[in-house]
Scaffold this active site. Structure first.
Site, PDB file in Angstrom:
ATOM      1  N   SER A 121      16.857  -2.125  -8.291  1.00  0.00           N
ATOM      2  CA  SER A 121      16.813  -0.657  -8.326  1.00  0.00           C
ATOM      3  C   SER A 121      16.128  -0.079  -9.551  1.00  0.00           C
ATOM      4  O   SER A 121      16.108   1.142  -9.716  1.00  0.00           O
ATOM      5  CB  SER A 121      18.243  -0.099  -8.254  1.00  0.00           C
ATOM      6  OG  SER A 121      19.005  -0.558  -9.361  1.00  0.00           O
ATOM      7  N   THR A 154      29.546  -2.094  -9.187  1.00  0.00           N
ATOM      8  CA  THR A 154      28.466  -1.740 -10.116  1.00  0.00           C
ATOM      9  C   THR A 154      28.551  -2.577 -11.381  1.00  0.00           C
ATOM     10  O   THR A 154      27.531  -3.046 -11.910  1.00  0.00           O
ATOM     11  CB  THR A 154      28.533  -0.238 -10.462  1.00  0.00           C
ATOM     12  OG1 THR A 154      28.322   0.529  -9.274  1.00  0.00           O
ATOM     13  CG2 THR A 154      27.494   0.136 -11.502  1.00  0.00           C
ATOM     14  N   GLY A 200      28.494   3.076  -6.590  1.00  0.00           N
ATOM     15  CA  GLY A 200      27.668   2.578  -5.502  1.00  0.00           C
ATOM     16  C   GLY A 200      28.139   3.180  -4.192  1.00  0.00           C
ATOM     17  O   GLY A 200      29.018   4.047  -4.156  1.00  0.00           O
ATOM     18  N   ARG A 254      25.336  12.479 -18.994  1.00  0.00           N
ATOM     19  CA  ARG A 254      26.383  11.618 -19.579  1.00  0.00           C
ATOM     20  C   ARG A 254      26.936  12.208 -20.864  1.00  0.00           C
ATOM     21  O   ARG A 254      28.086  11.979 -21.222  1.00  0.00           O
ATOM     22  CB  ARG A 254      25.821  10.210 -19.834  1.00  0.00           C
ATOM     23  CG  ARG A 254      25.557   9.425 -18.567  1.00  0.00           C
ATOM     24  CD  ARG A 254      25.139   8.000 -18.889  1.00  0.00           C
ATOM     25  NE  ARG A 254      24.921   7.215 -17.682  1.00  0.00           N
ATOM     26  CZ  ARG A 254      24.669   5.909 -17.676  1.00  0.00           C
ATOM     27  NH1 ARG A 254      24.597   5.252 -18.825  1.00  0.00           N
ATOM     28  NH2 ARG A 254      24.470   5.273 -16.539  1.00  0.00           N
ATOM     29  N   LEU A 281      32.209   3.134  -3.416  1.00  0.00           N
ATOM     30  CA  LEU A 281      33.033   4.110  -4.136  1.00  0.00           C
ATOM     31  C   LEU A 281      32.641   5.532  -3.744  1.00  0.00           C
ATOM     32  O   LEU A 281      33.507   6.402  -3.583  1.00  0.00           O
ATOM     33  CB  LEU A 281      32.887   3.911  -5.644  1.00  0.00           C
ATOM     34  CG  LEU A 281      33.701   4.879  -6.521  1.00  0.00           C
ATOM     35  CD1 LEU A 281      35.188   4.809  -6.198  1.00  0.00           C
ATOM     36  CD2 LEU A 281      33.456   4.579  -8.008  1.00  0.00           C
ATOM     37  N   GLU A 306      32.994  34.477 -30.276  1.00  0.00           N
ATOM     38  CA  GLU A 306      33.105  35.802 -30.881  1.00  0.00           C
ATOM     39  C   GLU A 306      33.289  35.710 -32.397  1.00  0.00           C
ATOM     40  O   GLU A 306      32.630  36.430 -33.164  1.00  0.00           O
ATOM     41  CB  GLU A 306      34.288  36.565 -30.264  1.00  0.00           C
ATOM     42  CG  GLU A 306      34.157  36.803 -28.768  1.00  0.00           C
ATOM     43  CD  GLU A 306      34.797  35.711 -27.924  1.00  0.00           C
ATOM     44  OE1 GLU A 306      35.320  36.027 -26.842  1.00  0.00           O
ATOM     45  OE2 GLU A 306      34.770  34.526 -28.343  1.00  0.00           O
ATOM     46  N   SER A 313      40.429  -2.175  -8.210  1.00  0.00           N
ATOM     47  CA  SER A 313      41.745  -2.338  -7.571  1.00  0.00           C
ATOM     48  C   SER A 313      42.432  -3.641  -7.941  1.00  0.00           C
ATOM     49  O   SER A 313      43.626  -3.668  -8.250  1.00  0.00           O
ATOM     50  CB  SER A 313      41.600  -2.264  -6.046  1.00  0.00           C
ATOM     51  OG  SER A 313      41.074  -1.019  -5.662  1.00  0.00           O
ATOM     52  N   GLU A 359      28.935   7.738 -10.949  1.00  0.00           N
ATOM     53  CA  GLU A 359      27.726   6.954 -10.743  1.00  0.00           C
ATOM     54  C   GLU A 359      28.072   5.699  -9.946  1.00  0.00           C
ATOM     55  O   GLU A 359      27.657   4.588 -10.287  1.00  0.00           O
ATOM     56  CB  GLU A 359      27.074   6.604 -12.082  1.00  0.00           C
ATOM     57  CG  GLU A 359      26.493   7.801 -12.814  1.00  0.00           C
ATOM     58  CD  GLU A 359      25.525   7.408 -13.921  1.00  0.00           C
ATOM     59  OE1 GLU A 359      25.100   6.235 -13.961  1.00  0.00           O
ATOM     60  OE2 GLU A 359      25.191   8.271 -14.739  1.00  0.00           O
TER      61      GLU A 359
END
Length: 366
Positions: A168, A196, A300, A184, A303, A52, A221, A298
């Site tokens: 891939s 990944t 695999g 992104r 996850l 505004e 982890s 993103e």
């Protein structure tokens, strides 16, 4: 009288703020007098003028008695900027058309109430559905204090994200990959699993000219991330968070590695995990507290399965390429054990179907 074309213009203006205003909402505003646009603006960057006030800064003539079209309820509280309702009253706007309600408890109807109390006509819910589409991330974050999580994956028609030997590049077309790069820039964070990182050694940066790199979040982890990987080596330039299970029970070697990573600019974030897995709901809470309003997941298959199981996914963007890989060992977007029977499936609702060259992008919301 409300004219749709002006609100549609305000919506297009709002989109210009993508990737620059988080965790604020995307907002556009158009000022019309005697059937002529005399001012327009949008929220261009976090901490900058709201839509505004930006529109008022671009006025071509006095706005007294004019109409304002704004995609979100004008704010009525002090933040990085003063309240927009004050500017609307000061410029003697005669009529305000509002698209979306603002669920922020500091606003939530009070902006509209203030305008009406000062003699300004206000109509709400003008093209509400289209205006709401601007800000699913903001609406979720402001009400839950947790990031809005978008799971993104590219797969073949037979549901494979790689060949049987884990290759891939590339499944989808170049134009689809450009869309991912734009995502992104749009979302504040990007999250992957350690698998990944170990498999691809990615950068996880934006790749859009003039864009903003997302905050990189690695779920790791047991702190397996290599000290010399691309993500760690660029952590001083691109904010990077490695989420781990609680360190209290970790050996001295792990604690020493934490120190090495921190010295290279990596932030270590403890996120629970009594069974050697990160507590994803706790992680979302912690990331929300850091002001991260949206995450592009993103990951695999491992996850992704955990994210679906723990109900942290708000949206799925599935890019489907016109290819067949086949192979029982070829990975799929969501691995894990899965559900026991169809009635236990996690349900998402189709929001949008887009064709990108020969690819198809399906967007689902929870």
């Amino acid at each position: 009288m409300f004219e749709e074309k002006y609100m549609l213009l305000a919506i297009e203006l709002a989109k210009k703020g993508k990737g620059a205003v988080n965790p604020n909402p995307l907002v556009g505003a158009v000022i019309v007098k005697n059937g002529k646009i005399i001012g327009q603006g949008y929220h261009a960057r976090y901490g900058g003028l709201h839509a505004e006030r930006d529109a008022f800064s671009n006025l071509t003539e006095d706005a007294e008695g004019a109409e304002m079209y704004v995609t979100l309820e004008p704010c009525c509280h002090f933040g990085k900027q003063p309240p927009c309702v004050n500017a609307i009253v000061e410029h003697k706007i005669g009529h305000v058309y509002v698209g979306s309600d603002d669920p922020n408890e500091k606003v939530a109807g009070n902006g509209i109430k203030y305008l009406r109390e000062h003699g300004i006509d206000v109509d709400t819910h003008m093209l509400k559905e289209k205006c709401d589409e601007l800000n699913p991330v903001f609406f979720h974050y402001i009400t839950t204090k947790r990031p809005y999580v978008v799971m993104k994956y590219a797969m073949t028609m037979d549901g494979k994200i790689a060949t049987y030997n884990k290759k891939s590049k590339w499944i989808t077309c170049e134009e689809s990959r450009k869309r991912v790069a734009e995502s992104r820039n749009e979302y504040m964070g990007i999250m992957v699993g350690i698998g990944t990182v170990l498999a691809d050694n990615p950068m996880l940066t934006c790749k859009v000219e003039g864009g903003r790199n997302p905050i990189r979040i690695v779920c790791d982890s047991n702190l397996m991330i290599p000290i010399d990987c691309n993500i760690v080596n660029t952590a001083r330039d691109v904010k990077t968070i490695v989420a781990v299970c609680d360190l209290d029970n970790k050996d001295e070697g792990i604690k020493a590695k934490c120190k090495l990573l921190q010295d290279k600019g990596v932030e270590i974030l403890e996120a629970g995990g009594t069974d050697k897995r990160i507590d994803l709901n706790l992680l979302m809470k912690l990331l929300g507290e850091k002001g991260i309003d949206g995450i592009l997941l993103e990951g695999g298959g491992t996850l992704n399965y955990s994210a679906i199981r723990e109900n942290i996914v708000n949206e799925i963007q599935a890019y489907i390429a016109p290819k067949i890989f086949g192979g029982g060992e070829a990975p799929s977007p969501v691995e894990g054990q899965g559900v026991e029977e169809p009635k236990l499936a996690k349900i998402f609702h189709l929001k949008r179907v887009e064709q990108i060259e020969e690819d198809i992008l399906l967007t689902y919301r929870r």
